[in-house]
Design an enzyme around this catalytic site. Structure first.
Site, PDB file in Angstrom:
ATOM      1  N   HIS A   1      -4.973  -3.876  12.090  1.00 47.76           N
ATOM      2  CA  HIS A   1      -3.927  -4.639  11.410  1.00 47.76           C
ATOM      3  C   HIS A   1      -4.068  -4.630   9.890  1.00 47.76           C
ATOM      4  CE1 HIS A   1      -0.810  -7.609  11.179  1.00 47.76           C
ATOM      5  NE2 HIS A   1      -1.590  -8.529  10.650  1.00 47.76           N
ATOM      6  N   HIS A  44      -5.839  -7.278  14.795  1.00 47.12           N
ATOM      7  CA  HIS A  44      -5.047  -8.445  15.187  1.00 47.12           C
ATOM      8  C   HIS A  44      -5.210  -8.625  16.690  1.00 47.12           C
ATOM      9  CE1 HIS A  44      -1.876 -11.349  15.630  1.00 47.12           C
ATOM     10  NE2 HIS A  44      -1.768 -11.407  14.323  1.00 47.12           N
ATOM     11  N   ARG A  83      -9.817 -14.588  13.656  1.00 42.73           N
ATOM     12  CA  ARG A  83      -9.215 -13.408  14.280  1.00 42.73           C
ATOM     13  C   ARG A  83     -10.210 -12.498  14.982  1.00 42.73           C
ATOM     14  NH1 ARG A  83      -4.265 -11.382  10.525  1.00 42.73           N
ATOM     15  NH2 ARG A  83      -3.006 -13.108  11.223  1.00 42.73           N
ATOM     16  N   GLU A 119      -1.939 -21.588  10.995  1.00 42.53           N
ATOM     17  CA  GLU A 119      -2.478 -20.357  11.580  1.00 42.53           C
ATOM     18  C   GLU A 119      -3.994 -20.480  11.695  1.00 42.53           C
ATOM     19  OE1 GLU A 119      -0.965 -16.730   9.924  1.00 42.53           O
ATOM     20  OE2 GLU A 119       1.101 -17.328  10.283  1.00 42.53           O
ATOM     21  N   ARG A 127     -10.196 -11.321   6.543  1.00 43.55           N
ATOM     22  CA  ARG A 127      -9.080 -11.950   5.834  1.00 43.55           C
ATOM     23  C   ARG A 127      -8.595 -13.188   6.568  1.00 43.55           C
ATOM     24  NH1 ARG A 127      -2.912 -10.750   6.359  1.00 43.55           N
ATOM     25  NH2 ARG A 127      -3.586 -10.450   8.500  1.00 43.55           N
TER      26      ARG A 127
HETATM   27  C1  LIG Z   1       3.255  -6.230  11.532  1.00 44.02           C
HETATM   28  C2  LIG Z   1       2.567  -6.872  10.350  1.00 44.02           C
HETATM   29  C3  LIG Z   1       2.614  -8.248  10.167  1.00 44.02           C
HETATM   30  C4  LIG Z   1       1.980  -8.845   9.076  1.00 44.02           C
HETATM   31  N1  LIG Z   1       2.110 -10.194   8.891  1.00 44.02           N
HETATM   32  C5  LIG Z   1       1.583 -10.755   7.776  1.00 44.02           C
HETATM   33  C6  LIG Z   1       1.807 -12.131   7.472  1.00 44.02           C
HETATM   34  O1  LIG Z   1       2.489 -12.837   8.200  1.00 44.02           O
HETATM   35  N2  LIG Z   1       1.251 -12.634   6.336  1.00 44.02           N
HETATM   36  C7  LIG Z   1       0.502 -11.874   5.472  1.00 44.02           C
HETATM   37  O2  LIG Z   1       0.021 -12.371   4.456  1.00 44.02           O
HETATM   38  N3  LIG Z   1       0.295 -10.565   5.735  1.00 44.02           N
HETATM   39  C8  LIG Z   1       0.828  -9.993   6.846  1.00 44.02           C
HETATM   40  N4  LIG Z   1       0.624  -8.660   7.082  1.00 44.02           N
HETATM   41  C9  LIG Z   1      -0.120  -7.865   6.093  1.00 44.02           C
HETATM   42  C10 LIG Z   1       0.795  -7.650   4.871  1.00 44.02           C
HETATM   43  O3  LIG Z   1       2.090  -7.353   5.333  1.00 44.02           O
HETATM   44  C11 LIG Z   1       0.305  -6.508   4.013  1.00 44.02           C
HETATM   45  O4  LIG Z   1      -1.058  -6.628   3.738  1.00 44.02           O
HETATM   46  C12 LIG Z   1       1.064  -6.502   2.680  1.00 44.02           C
HETATM   47  O5  LIG Z   1       2.440  -6.489   2.941  1.00 44.02           O
HETATM   48  C13 LIG Z   1       0.657  -5.307   1.843  1.00 44.02           C
HETATM   49  O6  LIG Z   1       1.565  -5.160   0.808  1.00 44.02           O
HETATM   50  P1  LIG Z   1       1.413  -3.912  -0.174  1.00 44.02           P
HETATM   51  O7  LIG Z   1       2.532  -4.035  -1.142  1.00 44.02           O
HETATM   52  O8  LIG Z   1       0.054  -3.837  -0.679  1.00 44.02           O
HETATM   53  O9  LIG Z   1       1.601  -2.645   0.770  1.00 44.02           O
HETATM   54  P2  LIG Z   1       2.803  -2.210   1.710  1.00 44.02           P
HETATM   55  O10 LIG Z   1       3.741  -3.320   1.937  1.00 44.02           O
HETATM   56  O11 LIG Z   1       2.213  -1.571   2.908  1.00 44.02           O
HETATM   57  O12 LIG Z   1       3.542  -1.092   0.858  1.00 44.02           O
HETATM   58  C14 LIG Z   1       2.943   0.162   0.617  1.00 44.02           C
HETATM   59  C15 LIG Z   1       3.987   1.081   0.055  1.00 44.02           C
HETATM   60  O13 LIG Z   1       3.387   2.288  -0.396  1.00 44.02           O
HETATM   61  C16 LIG Z   1       4.154   3.403   0.031  1.00 44.02           C
HETATM   62  N5  LIG Z   1       3.252   4.563   0.073  1.00 44.02           N
HETATM   63  C17 LIG Z   1       2.113   4.700   0.778  1.00 44.02           C
HETATM   64  N6  LIG Z   1       1.553   5.900   0.530  1.00 44.02           N
HETATM   65  C18 LIG Z   1       2.343   6.527  -0.367  1.00 44.02           C
HETATM   66  C19 LIG Z   1       2.321   7.800  -0.998  1.00 44.02           C
HETATM   67  N7  LIG Z   1       1.347   8.704  -0.763  1.00 44.02           N
HETATM   68  N8  LIG Z   1       3.306   8.112  -1.858  1.00 44.02           N
HETATM   69  C20 LIG Z   1       4.313   7.243  -2.113  1.00 44.02           C
HETATM   70  N9  LIG Z   1       4.404   6.036  -1.529  1.00 44.02           N
HETATM   71  C21 LIG Z   1       3.428   5.678  -0.671  1.00 44.02           C
HETATM   72  C22 LIG Z   1       4.678   2.954   1.388  1.00 44.02           C
HETATM   73  O14 LIG Z   1       5.775   3.721   1.807  1.00 44.02           O
HETATM   74  C23 LIG Z   1       5.046   1.508   1.056  1.00 44.02           C
HETATM   75  O15 LIG Z   1       6.303   1.433   0.434  1.00 44.02           O
HETATM   76  C24 LIG Z   1       1.255  -8.049   8.172  1.00 44.02           C
HETATM   77  C25 LIG Z   1       1.195  -6.668   8.354  1.00 44.02           C
HETATM   78  C26 LIG Z   1       1.838  -6.075   9.418  1.00 44.02           C
HETATM   79  C27 LIG Z   1       1.782  -4.596   9.586  1.00 44.02           C
END
Ligand SMILES: Cc1cc2nc3c(=O)[nH]c(=O)nc-3n(C[C@H](O)[C@H](O)[C@H](O)COP(=O)(O)OP(=O)(O)OC[C@H]3O[C@@H](n4cnc5c(N)ncnc54)[C@H](O)[C@@H]3O)c2cc1C
Length: 512
Positions: free
Chosen positions: A332, A227, A271, A112, A367
């Protein structure tokens, strides 16, 4: 041995699920999540997860790539931890049931942008996030964890400066309080700040806003990564960087390749460079999207390597194996968030933050692709280890001594009810890919006139977006330079004066 404690984890993406699983081995855990357990940014991640796991790669090279992308603002110690502990944590993920794709009997890997080696592991072709989320949700369902789905975390409970629990709003519209010895924010990012985003609707920055209200330090809030390539349809479906890594090229409206004249790495430039290149090209062609041409890869390869994107394109009427598809940049990933140390500790006792909600400093001003799943995994695991060891309850929280940038959340002028769509449009236009003092100042004025409106979950989310928009715009105004994902048309150069993070906290009244 530490007496059994009660820990609340907010969020069920990779960070929250890992933290809950690890901590539940020792303590009582309540996992609060506002939608279904599997809904999260994690679930939609496509390209993969980066780690130096191959003989021709090294932790030092992964560190160097990460620091280069971060444009002088990374926390070097945090980056070292990310890259050196990443491979072991990925082996843990495999142990938890995540099946990464294989090639010739070894792990398959993709290249990437801005990575000097092919080191991005993927699962289900381009369904890496779904594979991780599914395996972790299964493990959580079998663990001794109290799961509260469709339960919205509203605010942290405080006694003095100590976090003592959480106020929630459940699906039956009941508000109640849950006491805890510690709260771990794992509530993800805030793509919903912007009109065009790859993030699902749950990404409203609630955890960052809650932490701000509780008095925690935030950092790097002005750095939002856009993105370069989302399908130019209403739902801006992401087309992974891995597609360009495998050879897809970008064309202008006349079918001419344009990124070669922008950067030597053309489509695989960092990016922010590609996103800006596309935005400028779109401006030259009256806002029309540019084209992503993946036709040279052939239908069979595209369907096997990128099954999710292939299906998404076809569902939206595009045969990307036969013709280039229209793409546009979209918000993103938020580099900024609740400032933490390398164990997930925030500046408030009893409050921890892991995953995208946190700012550990590993991403700096930008990032490196596929480092965010890794960050969530590595630092959620570290935070859990601190809680399990009991040290989380003993040590005093840390705070950066650097001068804080206080945010005046005074709402005296705020008389107009905020409308989410208007807020998102304002942010897209004024605090998006290219920024100017004039547009940012005008956005700041507008934001100061809006006030929260209502107490439904949607209204509370919009109120959170409003307070975060104010901080982001204040940071973007204060940073009078261009660096990483933050680009100021009026200050296009990087300035040594700003080679540090800006810290944010709410203004507190000083007793007379
Ligand atoms: C389309 C897309 C593609 C991506 N591709 C990549 C990739 O290939 N590689 C990579 O490294 N990163 C990628 N990313 C970024 C990566 O997915 C995220 O940064 C990472 O998954 C974040 O994980 P997290 O557990 O911190 O948050 P999240 O996975 O966003 O989880 C947050 C959680 O908190 C919950 N929540 C939020 N607010 C509240 C509230 N007030 N009360 C209760 N629950 C709440 C949500 O419902 C969710 O369950 C991508 C992101 C997107 C959107």
């Amino acid at each position: 041995m530490t007496p059994r404690k009660h820990i609340i984890v907010i969020g069920s993406g990779i960070a929250g699920l890992i933290a809950a699983l690890e901590i539940s081995r020792e303590h009582e855990v309540t996992l609060v999540t506002k939608s279904e357990l599997s809904e999260s940014n994690t679930r939609w991640a496509q390209g993969g997860i980066a780690a130096a796991m191959f003989p021709d790669d090294s932790v030092a090279e992964h560190v160097a790539d990460t620091l280069r992308a971060g444009a002088g603002l990374c926390d070097a110690a945090a980056v070292e931890i990310l890259c050196s502990e990443g491979p072991a944590r990925i082996r843990d993920l495999i142990g938890l049931g995540v099946t990464f794709d294989q090639r010739d009997g070894d792990l398959a890997r993709g290249l990437e942008a801005a990575h000097s080696r092919a080191r991005v592991l993927h699962a289900g072709g381009d369904a890496t996030g779904l594979s991780i989320e599914t395996a972790l949700v299964r493990a959580v369902r079998h663990a001794n964890i109290r799961v509260l789905e469709h339960t919205f975390a509203c605010d942290l409970l405080l006694e003095g400066e100590q976090v003592t629990g959480l106020e929630v709003l459940d699906a039956a519209n009941s508000r109640y309080e849950i006491e805890a010895d510690a709260v771990i924010l794992a509530s993800g990012g805030a793509g919903q700040l912007y009109l065009h985003t790859t993030n699902p609707s749950v990404a409203t920055g609630d955890g960052v806003a809650m932490a701000l209200r509780a008095g925690a330090q935030l950092a790097d809030m002005e750095f939002y990564q856009f993105h370069p390539t989302a399908l130019a349809t209403l739902d801006t479906f992401l087309i992974s960087e891995a597609v360009r890594g495998d050879g897809a090229i970008l064309l202008d409206a006349h079918g001419r390749r344009f990124m070669q004249s922008v950067h030597p790495d053309a489509e695989l430039a960092p990016r922010d460079v590609v996103a800006r290149g596309i935005a400028r090209q779109m401006a030259l062609q009256d806002g029309q999207p540019v084209l992503l041409d993946a036709t040279a890869m052939g239908a069979e390869f595209l369907a096997t390597r990128f099954p999710t994107i292939d299906a998404a394109c076809r569902a939206r009427g595009f045969d990307w194996s036969a013709q280039p598809v229209p793409v546009t940049p979209a918000a993103h990933y938020w580099m900024g968030g609740v400032r933490t140390d390398i164990w997930g500790r925030t500046s408030i006792p009893g409050l921890f933050a892991v995953g995208e909600v946190a700012c550990t400093g590993v991403h700096g001003a930008n990032r490196l692709a596929s480092n965010s799943l890794l960050e969530s995994l590595v630092f959620a695991w570290r935070c859990a280890a601190l809680v399990v060891s009991g040290e989380a309850f003993e040590k005093t929280p840390f705070a950066w001594q650097q001068e804080e940038y206080l945010i005046d959340q005074d709402t005296a002028a705020a008389t107009m009810p905020v409308d989410r769509r208007e807020l998102q449009t304002l942010m897209w236009n004024a605090a998006g890919i290219e920024r100017t003092a004039e547009a940012l100042q005008s956005a700041a004025n507008q934001l100061s006139h809006w006030r929260p409106d209502g107490d439904t979950v949607e209204a509370l989310e919009t109120a959170n977006l409003l307070s975060l928009a104010r901080v982001l715009v204040a940071g973007a105004l204060a940073r009078k330079e261009s660096r990483g994902a933050h680009f100021r048309d009026d200050y296009p150069e990087t300035s040594a004066t700003f080679q540090h993070s800006l810290l944010f906290a709410k203004a507190v009244e000083v007793p007379c």
